[in-house]
Design an enzyme around this catalytic site. Structure first.
Site, PDB file in Angstrom:
ATOM      1  N   HIS A 130       0.856  -1.190   0.000  1.00 12.42           N
ATOM      2  CA  HIS A 130       0.000   0.000   0.000  1.00 12.42           C
ATOM      3  C   HIS A 130       0.891   1.240   0.000  1.00 12.42           C
ATOM      4  O   HIS A 130       1.893   1.293   0.719  1.00 12.42           O
ATOM      5  CB  HIS A 130      -0.912   0.001   1.230  1.00 12.42           C
ATOM      6  CG  HIS A 130      -1.989   1.040   1.185  1.00 12.42           C
ATOM      7  ND1 HIS A 130      -1.756   2.364   1.508  1.00 12.42           N
ATOM      8  CD2 HIS A 130      -3.299   0.972   0.842  1.00 12.42           C
ATOM      9  CE1 HIS A 130      -2.884   3.053   1.376  1.00 12.42           C
ATOM     10  NE2 HIS A 130      -3.822   2.230   0.976  1.00 12.42           N
ATOM     11  N   GLU A 132       0.674   4.103   1.363  1.00  9.50           N
ATOM     12  CA  GLU A 132       0.892   4.701   2.682  1.00  9.50           C
ATOM     13  C   GLU A 132       1.931   3.919   3.469  1.00  9.50           C
ATOM     14  O   GLU A 132       2.776   4.514   4.153  1.00  9.50           O
ATOM     15  CB  GLU A 132      -0.422   4.764   3.475  1.00  9.50           C
ATOM     16  CG  GLU A 132      -0.245   5.443   4.825  1.00  9.50           C
ATOM     17  CD  GLU A 132      -1.477   5.365   5.708  1.00  9.50           C
ATOM     18  OE1 GLU A 132      -1.311   5.320   6.946  1.00  9.50           O
ATOM     19  OE2 GLU A 132      -2.594   5.358   5.166  1.00  9.50           O
ATOM     20  N   THR A 170      -3.163   4.353   8.562  1.00 13.20           N
ATOM     21  CA  THR A 170      -4.338   5.115   8.998  1.00 13.20           C
ATOM     22  C   THR A 170      -5.644   4.554   8.458  1.00 13.20           C
ATOM     23  O   THR A 170      -6.702   4.776   9.057  1.00 13.20           O
ATOM     24  CB  THR A 170      -4.242   6.600   8.569  1.00 13.20           C
ATOM     25  OG1 THR A 170      -4.237   6.666   7.148  1.00 13.20           O
ATOM     26  CG2 THR A 170      -3.004   7.257   9.128  1.00 13.20           C
ATOM     27  N   CYS A 200      -7.413   6.893  12.533  1.00 15.17           N
ATOM     28  CA  CYS A 200      -8.091   7.823  11.623  1.00 15.17           C
ATOM     29  C   CYS A 200      -9.594   7.839  11.907  1.00 15.17           C
ATOM     30  O   CYS A 200     -10.262   6.808  11.836  1.00 15.17           O
ATOM     31  CB  CYS A 200      -7.829   7.415  10.176  1.00 15.17           C
ATOM     32  SG  CYS A 200      -8.812   8.325   8.985  1.00 15.17           S
ATOM     33  N   SER A 228      -8.797   0.949  -3.793  1.00 13.71           N
ATOM     34  CA  SER A 228      -9.010   1.694  -2.550  1.00 13.71           C
ATOM     35  C   SER A 228      -9.117   0.727  -1.384  1.00 13.71           C
ATOM     36  O   SER A 228     -10.088  -0.026  -1.269  1.00 13.71           O
ATOM     37  CB  SER A 228     -10.288   2.542  -2.655  1.00 13.71           C
ATOM     38  OG  SER A 228     -10.669   3.023  -1.389  1.00 13.71           O
ATOM     39  N   SER A 229      -8.120   0.766  -0.508  1.00  8.20           N
ATOM     40  CA  SER A 229      -8.078  -0.147   0.642  1.00  8.20           C
ATOM     41  C   SER A 229      -9.304   0.019   1.528  1.00  8.20           C
ATOM     42  O   SER A 229      -9.949  -0.960   1.921  1.00  8.20           O
ATOM     43  CB  SER A 229      -6.801   0.113   1.452  1.00  8.20           C
ATOM     44  OG  SER A 229      -6.781  -0.638   2.639  1.00  8.20           O
ATOM     45  N   ASN A 230      -9.664   1.266   1.841  1.00  2.00           N
ATOM     46  CA  ASN A 230     -10.772   1.460   2.782  1.00  2.00           C
ATOM     47  C   ASN A 230     -12.116   1.095   2.151  1.00  2.00           C
ATOM     48  O   ASN A 230     -13.011   0.618   2.834  1.00  2.00           O
ATOM     49  CB  ASN A 230     -10.768   2.889   3.332  1.00  2.00           C
ATOM     50  CG  ASN A 230     -11.180   3.939   2.330  1.00  2.00           C
ATOM     51  OD1 ASN A 230     -12.366   4.218   2.177  1.00  2.00           O
ATOM     52  ND2 ASN A 230     -10.223   4.540   1.630  1.00  2.00           N
TER      53      ASN A 230
END
Length: 316
Positions: A130, A132, A170, A200, A228-230
């Protein structure tokens, strides 16, 4: 008049853009207004196809690495953050940089460096690959030990069990990290870590909301891109609650066959999905089936992050 009962559609609250994403997109838009195109962005500014395509049409050029950026070109770092080596490279080339790193990600970087300054080895809870995680890993001069599961914790080899600290990606919630943190604390009782309040807010709020939504709906639709991970996690959580769920990032992804026998649809969106896209998907859904749209009760988010100083005088 038709006797067909409309399918109830419940909108999650909160959903869609978080403050970090809003800030990142505004940085790019204001850079275009102030400096004119092209503006170069290292990696996708946020993980959403519509946002990226829209900015590309305005003159944004997305690149994988800084060596693809011409000398003197306005450069933006994405919301996910970058390694220190990327910052150093930009400084060596005197590139005019606007840093769109989410302030909550920057806070994780500072926490990790603080622990290193105290002689602690840093464990990063996150997903390999990822952006981030790559950025956070590259912010620690001594590197990090990456774990994503309790099984990973069991395999950790550390320099000194008494000098350890952990930080987290996050886009993982309290629920996502709980078992890993328990495993770390059980194996390394002296390990230090952030307070739960440092998780987060947007990730936690959206995940809590989708759990509530799944209790009301026969099906959950999650608006968000595949990378998109989230957004993927929101779909997974709805599935874990026993509800059929689909991830979609364009109205064309909708399939009318999904809705046979469905009486209530929950609709949410990842933190990088714009409200405009949510509305487009609602419109297409309404063309397929009769719907009645309501919004669930939820948290009103009022978080805002300051823009870089260079852009505070840019035209609104």
């Amino acid at each position: 008049m038709s006797d067909v009962q409309p399918v109830q559609v419940i909108l999650a609250k909160p959903r869609g853009f978080c403050a970090g994403v809003e800030r990142a997109i505004e940085i790019v838009q204001r850079a275009l207004d102030k400096y004119g195109p092209p503006v170069y962005v290292r990696h996708e500014i946020v993980h959403n196809r519509q946002v990226v395509d829209c900015l590309r049409k305005r003159g944004v050029i997305f690149v994988d690495e800084l060596d693809e950026i011409p000398d003197g070109a306005v450069t933006v770092f994405s919301a996910h953050g970058v390694a220190q080596s990327v910052i150093d490279q930009a400084e060596q080339r005197n590139l005019p940089v606007l840093d769109a790193t989410c302030p909550l990600v920057s806070k994780v970087h500072k926490e990790g460096r603080y622990h290193e300054s105290k002689g602690r080895q840093v464990v990063l809870i996150g997903h390999a690959g990822h952006p981030e995680v790559e950025g956070t890993s590259g912010q620690m001069p001594g590197g990090v030990l990456l774990v994503s599961s309790p099984e990973d914790v069991a395999q950790l080899q550390v320099a000194d069990p008494e000098k350890l600290a952990y930080v987290t990606q996050t886009t993982l919630s309290v629920d996502d990290t709980r078992d890993v943190i328990k495993a770390l604390q059980a194996r390394f009782p002296a390990i230090q870590g952030p307070d739960v309040k440092d998780i987060c807010y947007a990730t936690q709020n959206r995940q809590s909301s989708v759990r509530d939504l799944a209790k009301l709906a026969d099906m959950v639709l999650v608006v968000g891109s595949r990378n998109s991970s989230n957004s993927n996690r929101l779909r997974e959580l709805a599935t874990e609650e026993g509800v059929t769920s689909h991830l979609l990032d364009h109205p064309d992804d909708l399939k009318e066959s999904w809705f046979a026998g469905v009486r209530c649809i929950g609709l949410t969106a990842g933190a990088s999905a714009p409200e405009e896209l949510i509305n487009d998907i609602l419109q297409r859904l309404g063309e397929m089936i009769a719907i009645d749209v309501t919004e669930m009760d939820g948290i009103d988010e009022d978080m805002h992050f300051r823009l870089p100083e260079q852009l505070r005088d840019a035209a609104e």
